[in-house]
Design a protein around this motif. Structure first.
Motif, PDB file in Angstrom:
ATOM      1  N   MET A  18      27.508  26.888  69.040  1.00 45.15           N
ATOM      2  CA  MET A  18      28.765  26.294  68.575  1.00 45.15           C
ATOM      3  C   MET A  18      28.528  24.853  68.130  1.00 45.15           C
ATOM      4  SD  MET A  18      31.573  27.604  71.347  1.00 45.15           S
ATOM      5  CE  MET A  18      30.977  26.466  72.575  1.00 45.15           C
ATOM      6  N   LYS A  19      29.211  24.473  67.082  1.00 47.52           N
ATOM      7  CA  LYS A  19      29.083  23.113  66.567  1.00 47.52           C
ATOM      8  C   LYS A  19      30.301  22.291  66.973  1.00 47.52           C
ATOM      9  CE  LYS A  19      28.334  20.479  62.307  1.00 47.52           C
ATOM     10  NZ  LYS A  19      28.186  20.550  60.839  1.00 47.52           N
ATOM     11  N   VAL A  20      30.034  21.131  67.585  1.00 47.08           N
ATOM     12  CA  VAL A  20      31.100  20.232  68.026  1.00 47.08           C
ATOM     13  C   VAL A  20      30.827  18.856  67.438  1.00 47.08           C
ATOM     14  CG1 VAL A  20      32.279  19.236  70.012  1.00 47.08           C
ATOM     15  CG2 VAL A  20      31.323  21.524  70.174  1.00 47.08           C
ATOM     16  N   THR A  21      31.878  18.198  66.986  1.00 45.52           N
ATOM     17  CA  THR A  21      31.746  16.852  66.419  1.00 45.52           C
ATOM     18  C   THR A  21      32.531  15.867  67.278  1.00 45.52           C
ATOM     19  OG1 THR A  21      31.560  17.777  64.186  1.00 45.52           O
ATOM     20  CG2 THR A  21      32.066  15.428  64.376  1.00 45.52           C
ATOM     21  N   ILE A  22      31.839  14.833  67.745  1.00 45.82           N
ATOM     22  CA  ILE A  22      32.465  13.802  68.582  1.00 45.82           C
ATOM     23  C   ILE A  22      32.241  12.453  67.922  1.00 45.82           C
ATOM     24  CG2 ILE A  22      32.581  12.743  70.860  1.00 45.82           C
ATOM     25  CD1 ILE A  22      31.388  15.312  72.013  1.00 45.82           C
ATOM     26  N   ASP A  23      33.308  11.780  67.569  1.00 48.30           N
ATOM     27  CA  ASP A  23      33.235  10.481  66.883  1.00 48.30           C
ATOM     28  C   ASP A  23      32.319  10.536  65.667  1.00 48.30           C
ATOM     29  OD1 ASP A  23      35.030   9.313  68.534  1.00 48.30           O
ATOM     30  OD2 ASP A  23      33.622   8.048  69.629  1.00 48.30           O
ATOM     31  N   GLY A  24      32.404  11.636  64.923  1.00 50.39           N
ATOM     32  CA  GLY A  24      31.632  11.772  63.700  1.00 50.39           C
ATOM     33  C   GLY A  24      30.211  12.259  63.883  1.00 50.39           C
ATOM     34  N   GLN A  25      29.766  12.445  65.123  1.00 54.32           N
ATOM     35  CA  GLN A  25      28.410  12.925  65.381  1.00 54.32           C
ATOM     36  C   GLN A  25      28.464  14.378  65.848  1.00 54.32           C
ATOM     37  OE1 GLN A  25      25.614  10.299  67.363  1.00 54.32           O
ATOM     38  NE2 GLN A  25      27.122   8.627  67.351  1.00 54.32           N
ATOM     39  N   SER A  26      27.727  15.232  65.183  1.00 56.53           N
ATOM     40  CA  SER A  26      27.774  16.669  65.459  1.00 56.53           C
ATOM     41  C   SER A  26      26.590  17.092  66.326  1.00 56.53           C
ATOM     42  CB  SER A  26      27.773  17.457  64.154  1.00 56.53           C
ATOM     43  OG  SER A  26      28.898  17.130  63.369  1.00 56.53           O
ATOM     44  N   ILE A  27      26.818  18.150  67.104  1.00 59.59           N
ATOM     45  CA  ILE A  27      25.774  18.699  67.956  1.00 59.59           C
ATOM     46  C   ILE A  27      26.068  20.175  68.194  1.00 59.59           C
ATOM     47  CG2 ILE A  27      26.959  18.115  70.105  1.00 59.59           C
ATOM     48  CD1 ILE A  27      24.216  17.560  71.354  1.00 59.59           C
ATOM     49  N   ASP A  28      25.021  20.969  68.333  1.00 64.93           N
ATOM     50  CA  ASP A  28      25.161  22.390  68.658  1.00 64.93           C
ATOM     51  C   ASP A  28      25.050  22.570  70.161  1.00 64.93           C
ATOM     52  OD1 ASP A  28      25.421  23.282  65.999  1.00 64.93           O
ATOM     53  OD2 ASP A  28      23.254  23.149  65.703  1.00 64.93           O
ATOM     54  N   VAL A  29      26.007  23.261  70.750  1.00 62.22           N
ATOM     55  CA  VAL A  29      26.041  23.450  72.202  1.00 62.22           C
ATOM     56  C   VAL A  29      26.203  24.929  72.529  1.00 62.22           C
ATOM     57  CG1 VAL A  29      27.014  21.157  72.606  1.00 62.22           C
ATOM     58  CG2 VAL A  29      28.552  23.097  72.315  1.00 62.22           C
ATOM     59  N   GLU A  30      25.890  25.261  73.767  1.00 63.92           N
ATOM     60  CA  GLU A  30      26.056  26.631  74.248  1.00 63.92           C
ATOM     61  C   GLU A  30      27.509  26.877  74.655  1.00 63.92           C
ATOM     62  OE1 GLU A  30      23.747  29.008  74.301  1.00 63.92           O
ATOM     63  OE2 GLU A  30      22.297  27.648  73.367  1.00 63.92           O
ATOM     64  N   PRO A  31      27.978  28.131  74.589  1.00 60.59           N
ATOM     65  CA  PRO A  31      29.332  28.438  75.082  1.00 60.59           C
ATOM     66  C   PRO A  31      29.468  28.054  76.552  1.00 60.59           C
ATOM     67  CG  PRO A  31      28.463  30.272  73.789  1.00 60.59           C
ATOM     68  CD  PRO A  31      27.324  29.298  73.966  1.00 60.59           C
ATOM     69  N   GLY A  32      30.621  27.520  76.909  1.00 59.34           N
ATOM     70  CA  GLY A  32      30.842  27.082  78.282  1.00 59.34           C
ATOM     71  C   GLY A  32      30.585  25.604  78.501  1.00 59.34           C
ATOM     72  N   THR A  33      30.041  24.918  77.494  1.00 59.66           N
ATOM     73  CA  THR A  33      29.788  23.485  77.591  1.00 59.66           C
ATOM     74  C   THR A  33      31.102  22.716  77.466  1.00 59.66           C
ATOM     75  OG1 THR A  33      27.623  23.789  76.559  1.00 59.66           O
ATOM     76  CG2 THR A  33      28.484  21.548  76.637  1.00 59.66           C
ATOM     77  N   THR A  34      31.306  21.736  78.317  1.00 59.34           N
ATOM     78  CA  THR A  34      32.511  20.911  78.222  1.00 59.34           C
ATOM     79  C   THR A  34      32.298  19.783  77.212  1.00 59.34           C
ATOM     80  OG1 THR A  34      31.822  19.415  80.004  1.00 59.34           O
ATOM     81  CG2 THR A  34      33.061  21.391  80.639  1.00 59.34           C
ATOM     82  N   ILE A  35      33.395  19.155  76.830  1.00 59.25           N
ATOM     83  CA  ILE A  35      33.313  18.050  75.869  1.00 59.25           C
ATOM     84  C   ILE A  35      32.487  16.903  76.443  1.00 59.25           C
ATOM     85  CG2 ILE A  35      34.670  16.316  74.622  1.00 59.25           C
ATOM     86  CD1 ILE A  35      36.949  18.333  74.474  1.00 59.25           C
TER      87      ILE A  35
END
Length: 342
Positions: free
Chosen positions: A1-18
């Motif tokens: 899954m791809k998540v973007t925080i303050d403009g920076q993106s990262i791929d994480v596993e399902p179940g990962t919290t913010i």
């Protein structure tokens, strides 16, 4: 899954919290956390320091979440976009939470053993208000010895409940917890009970403030006067890793703690025997100086810090008319007057 925080993106596993995703990215965007502890199951969701703004829920449902969310207990979704330090709404909320945490907290920093490595101190420095709007009387408690080596200062407690979870998950018989309710809630032991299990000292390590203090180190020294070294010993206590940080003043070990990461979380828990009973240098194999991972007063100007070179560019105009004078003063080969010329 791809998540973007303050403009920076990262791929994480399902179940990962913010919060976990933010820590993977690192830097200033990582929300502060006073109750979450990655080594403790069920921690988080109590202090509300880690609130973030979810501007996009996911690719499937891009609607923003209307309220600020606690990042330590909110799971990531594919395509989620989160605003942390870049959101004025989030920063205002963190200031409010900090003010709330300080309502009953005394100004004990000048005498508190936790000063210099206190998470609440760091939070207050960044988000705190220099003036308090609270005019009511603070609630007060007398210091309480809850074990042979631990003293509880309930005045400083923020009820993060980390110490309760440590006792639940590391020991068989927990004898302390949260008593009463509402603004009367406090941490204490049962009647005529004392915490005497072999891993009780870990409550000191997980406490984010100075509510639980080591009586063997009490008022001995400020932490920034000590030098931390990684050390280990062959510990026979089941469940103890034997890997510690010893804090030395000269040739004396003044206290022993678990090794902590950049988020002030211990890497592995240690027993009371390692923590309280072995203060002789000969008891340990000293591995070497420990680097400071977390920015605090302890590591200012320390040799492990990465320091940027400071270059001062002086304006040329300031020195106009002085170049000749400087040559006359500093260079004997240049005549001072025409008469000196040969």
């Amino acid at each position: 899954m791809k998540v973007t925080i303050d403009g920076q993106s990262i791929d994480v596993e399902p179940g990962t919290t913010i919060l976990q995703a933010a820590r993977m990215i690192g830097g200033d965007l990582v929300p502060p956390a006073m109750c979450y502890y990655s080594k403790l199951k069920g921690s988080g969701g109590k202090c509300r320091c880690c609130l973030v703004e979810v501007s996009k829920g996911s690719e499937a449902d891009p609607r923003p979440m209307p309220k600020l969310m606690a990042s330590c207990v909110t799971g990531c979704m594919d395509g989620m976009e989160v605003n942390s330090k870049s959101s004025a709404r989030v920063m205002e909320a963190r200031k409010s939470v900090t003010e709330f945490l300080l309502i009953n907290h005394p100004l004990d920093c000048p005498i508190c053993d936790q000063a210099g490595e206190c998470d609440l101190q760091n939070l207050s420095f960044e988000h705190g208000n220099p003036k308090s709007r609270y005019i009511e009387e603070k609630r007060t408690f007398e210091p309480e010895d809850i074990g042979p080596n631990i003293q509880l200062h309930m005045n400083r407690c923020i009820l993060c409940q980390r110490c309760v979870q440590v006792a639940d998950q590391l020991t068989d018989n927990r004898v302390h917890g949260v008593l009463d309710r509402g603004d009367h809630a406090n941490i204490s032991t049962g009647i005529s009970k004392a915490i005497d299990n072999e891993f009780s000292g870990n409550m000191i390590d997980v406490c984010p403030v100075g509510a639980l203090t080591d009586k063997t180190f009490r008022f001995k020294s400020r932490v920034w006067f000590n030098k931390p070294y990684n050390a280990h010993r062959e510990c026979t206590t089941p469940g103890c890793c034997g890997k510690t940080t010893v804090w030395m003043f000269g040739g004396e070990i003044q206290r022993v703690t678990g090794r902590k990461d950049e988020y002030h979380e211990v890497e592995e828990f240690i027993c009371n025997s390692c923590r309280f009973d072995h203060k002789n240098v000969n008891d340990w194999v000293i591995e070497g100086p420990r680097e400071f991972e977390k920015d605090s007063v302890i590591n200012q100007n320390n040799y492990t810090q990465k320091l940027e070179k400071v270059t001062i560019d002086t304006e040329k105009n300031i020195l106009l008319g002085r170049d000749i004078d400087r040559k006359k003063i500093s260079m004997a080969a240049i005549p001072l007057t025409d008469k000196d010329k040969k």
